[in-house]
Design an enzyme around this catalytic site. Structure first.
Site, PDB file in Angstrom:
ATOM      1  N   HIS A 108       0.864  -1.185   0.000  1.00 15.79           N
ATOM      2  CA  HIS A 108       0.000   0.000   0.000  1.00 15.79           C
ATOM      3  C   HIS A 108       0.898   1.231   0.000  1.00 15.79           C
ATOM      4  O   HIS A 108       1.966   1.232   0.616  1.00 15.79           O
ATOM      5  CB  HIS A 108      -0.880  -0.007   1.262  1.00 15.79           C
ATOM      6  CG  HIS A 108      -1.346   1.356   1.686  1.00 15.79           C
ATOM      7  ND1 HIS A 108      -0.692   2.100   2.652  1.00 15.79           N
ATOM      8  CD2 HIS A 108      -2.388   2.110   1.270  1.00 15.79           C
ATOM      9  CE1 HIS A 108      -1.326   3.248   2.812  1.00 15.79           C
ATOM     10  NE2 HIS A 108      -2.350   3.286   1.986  1.00 15.79           N
ATOM     11  N   GLY A 261     -17.120  10.609   0.006  1.00 19.54           N
ATOM     12  CA  GLY A 261     -16.268  10.192  -1.101  1.00 19.54           C
ATOM     13  C   GLY A 261     -16.882   9.042  -1.878  1.00 19.54           C
ATOM     14  O   GLY A 261     -17.910   8.475  -1.502  1.00 19.54           O
TER      15      GLY A 261
END
Length: 304
Positions: A108, A261
């Protein structure tokens, strides 16, 4: 102090997204990214790029987002109450890579910029980001090379930079309910602004550009390693820790959901397949047991 300029940050982030996607496609050799552009009703939008069904990568997502709003959400103001009542602009590139081969770690990375305005006052701004590695099988060579790359990109910014952000990464990616780290860490930084805009931006760029430098050699070393159903099942089980962390603890996930979002983009970090097993205990002396005993805790990897 240099004046913060969100336009130059946005230009860098878009270029970074392109560069990382191109690099991952080259590593995979078969699959390519599909782009999904989206707009946010309250302001802003983004570009989600996802690669699925590759030779090397089961799923890889590289998102760019640039959102704005009239007030900061609770996840942001909780540790920065001075942001209350300010409008904000947030932008970043975030990626998660889930390989097919259990011998290749999941990874990540994220780099981001926040700026909050209020009429009659100076803007409040900061950079954040980092990258971390989540191996399923213990290869000390990979972990050491990962941290060597992290340290190398930090060196121009002072001797204290790597140990500070390495420690922060270990602390951030900690699962209290499991009493273990999510993986072997890397770098994590947030609220970066004390050295001015230009120097802070330089560091954010170094982290973003340094990600593939750190990850690509590990993929190349492990992508042809043979594995069977046993290793695959262990990989799927350990992916559960990724899900647990992201849905329970991750500030970025909470921020994205609280600001309205795009849900598909926020949850792109989820692995495509995952499994849980009640009260799993690895077999003594196995590579799986070594992962638990030697790798899922903070360590000084560069002094081993």
């Amino acid at each position: 102090m240099s004046i913060p300029d969100s336009s130059v940050v946005k230009a860098f982030l878009l270029e970074l997204q392109n560069n990382i996607c191109n690099g991952l496609e080259a590593l995979d050799g078969v699959a390519s990214f599909k782009e999904d552009s989206w707009k946010r009703e309250e302001g802003g939008g983004g570009q989600s790029r996802v690669l699925t069904g590759g030779k090397v990568f089961e799923q890889a997502g590289v998102n760019f987002s640039h959102v704005m709003g009239a007030s900061m959400p609770a996840s942001a103001t909780a540790h920065r109450p001075e942001l209350a009542g300010r409008n904000f602009e947030a932008m970043g590139v975030s990626l998660v890579i889930h390989p097919n081969n259990p011998h290749i770690p999941t990874t990540h990375a994220n780099v981001r910029f926040f700026i909050a305005h209020k009429e009659g006052t100076d803007p409040i701004w900061w950079f954040g980001g980092g990258f971390d590695l989540t191996p399923y099988y213990p290869y000390l060579e990979d972990v050491v090379s990962w941290h060597q790359s992290a340290k190398a990109l930090c060196e121009p910014f002072g001797d204290e930079t790597y140990p500070k952000y390495k420690k922060w990464c270990d602390e951030y990616f900690w699962l209290p309910h499991r009493n273990e780290t999510r993986g072997v860490g890397g770098l994590f930084f947030d609220d970066l602004n004390k050295q001015g805009f230009d120097k802070s931006f330089d560091f954010m760029q170094a982290v973003g550009n340094g990600f593939l430098t750190a990850y690509a050699p590990i993929v190349e070393r492990r992508k042809e390693t043979e594995y069977g159903e046993h290793e695959r099942q262990f990989q799927l089980y350990r992916r559960g820790r990724y899900v647990e962390f992201n849905l329970v603890y991750d500030r970025g996930t909470l921020f994205g959901l609280q600001t309205g979002g795009r849900t598909e983009s926020i949850l792109m970090s989820m692995p495509p397949l995952v499994r849980w097993e009640y009260a799993y205990i690895p077999e003594a002396g196995s590579p799986e047991a070594a992962l638990y005993s030697d790798y899922l805790k903070p360590r000084d990897w560069l002094s081993l």
